[in-house]
Structure formats: structure tokens, C-alpha cells
Write a protein that holds these residues in place. Structure first.
Motif, PDB file in Angstrom:
ATOM      1  N   GLN A  81      69.023 -15.669 -14.696  1.00 39.30           N
ATOM      2  CA  GLN A  81      68.062 -14.695 -15.230  1.00 39.30           C
ATOM      3  C   GLN A  81      67.801 -13.577 -14.224  1.00 39.30           C
ATOM      4  OE1 GLN A  81      64.904 -17.404 -16.231  1.00 39.30           O
ATOM      5  NE2 GLN A  81      65.577 -17.560 -18.366  1.00 39.30           N
ATOM      6  N   LYS A  82      67.659 -13.930 -12.962  1.00 41.19           N
ATOM      7  CA  LYS A  82      67.440 -12.912 -11.931  1.00 41.19           C
ATOM      8  C   LYS A  82      68.640 -11.978 -11.823  1.00 41.19           C
ATOM      9  CE  LYS A  82      64.279 -15.712  -9.213  1.00 41.19           C
ATOM     10  NZ  LYS A  82      64.122 -16.569  -8.040  1.00 41.19           N
ATOM     11  N   LYS A  83      69.838 -12.546 -11.919  1.00 41.58           N
ATOM     12  CA  LYS A  83      71.042 -11.717 -11.850  1.00 41.58           C
ATOM     13  C   LYS A  83      71.141 -10.792 -13.061  1.00 41.58           C
ATOM     14  CE  LYS A  83      73.787 -14.594  -8.827  1.00 41.58           C
ATOM     15  NZ  LYS A  83      75.068 -15.231  -8.557  1.00 41.58           N
ATOM     16  N   LEU A  84      70.731 -11.267 -14.229  1.00 37.64           N
ATOM     17  CA  LEU A  84      70.736 -10.413 -15.419  1.00 37.64           C
ATOM     18  C   LEU A  84      69.764  -9.247 -15.271  1.00 37.64           C
ATOM     19  CD1 LEU A  84      70.965 -13.064 -18.272  1.00 37.64           C
ATOM     20  CD2 LEU A  84      72.559 -11.174 -17.907  1.00 37.64           C
ATOM     21  N   VAL A  85      68.578  -9.526 -14.739  1.00 40.99           N
ATOM     22  CA  VAL A  85      67.589  -8.464 -14.519  1.00 40.99           C
ATOM     23  C   VAL A  85      68.119  -7.457 -13.500  1.00 40.99           C
ATOM     24  CG1 VAL A  85      65.290  -7.970 -13.576  1.00 40.99           C
ATOM     25  CG2 VAL A  85      65.597  -9.852 -15.196  1.00 40.99           C
ATOM     26  N   HIS A  86      68.689  -7.964 -12.417  1.00 46.13           N
ATOM     27  CA  HIS A  86      69.242  -7.088 -11.376  1.00 46.13           C
ATOM     28  C   HIS A  86      70.374  -6.224 -11.938  1.00 46.13           C
ATOM     29  CE1 HIS A  86      71.717  -6.153  -7.746  1.00 46.13           C
ATOM     30  NE2 HIS A  86      70.519  -5.784  -7.316  1.00 46.13           N
TER      31      HIS A  86
END
Length: 83
Positions: A35-40
Motif C-alpha cells: 500500500q505504501k509503495k502504491l501511494v508513493h
């Protein structure tokens, strides 16, 4: 005694291999990490730091990993609730 001298290094290699696999799986299939990678990735795209093509390729990869992570999570939950 001699048996332990020969099998101990092998057992250590197996344990290290298991730990490496565990860490790789955590990196690849941890829902929070994905999820963090998707947001980034979304932020990078919106700031024009990556092309739309690169964005779509990386997003597809992350979404596939997310689906796999959710599947694994459900399998673990089913195993825990069987008992």
C-alpha cells in the motif's frame, strides 16, 4: 558426534535460507508495504517523476502482489479458524 559435525553446517544453511525466504515474502507480500509503495508510485506519477507507461507497469505489478498477499492472508485466516 561426527554426524553433528557434518549436519550442523547444513542445518545452519537451511535455517538461513528459510529466514531469507521469510524476509523476501514479507517484502513482496506485506500488505502495508504494498500500500505504501502504491501511494508513493501515485505521488511520483502526479509529480511527473515517472511516465504514464512506467506508472502502469509498476502499478500492475503492485496490484498483482496485493491480490496475492490478500489471498495468502485469507489462507492463513482459514487455517487458524479451522481449529
Amino acid at each position: 558426534m561426527i554426524h553433528k559435525l557434518f549436519t550442523s553446517p547444513l542445518n545452519l544453511v537451511v535455517k538461513v535460507g528459510e529466514k531469507v525466504k521469510e524476509e523476501v515474502d514479507k517484502e513482496l507480500y506485506d500488505l502495508d508495504t504494498i500500500q505504501k509503495k502504491l501511494v508513493h508510485l501515485q505521488m511520483m506519477y502526479e509529480l511527473d517523476e515517472i511516465s504514464e507507461e512506467a506508472y502502469k507497469v509498476q502499478e500492475d505489478d503492485l496490484l498483482i502482489r496485493y491480490e496475492e498477499a490478500k489471498r495468502r492472508e485469507m489462507e492463513q485466516w482459514n487455517e487458524l479458524t479451522k481449529r
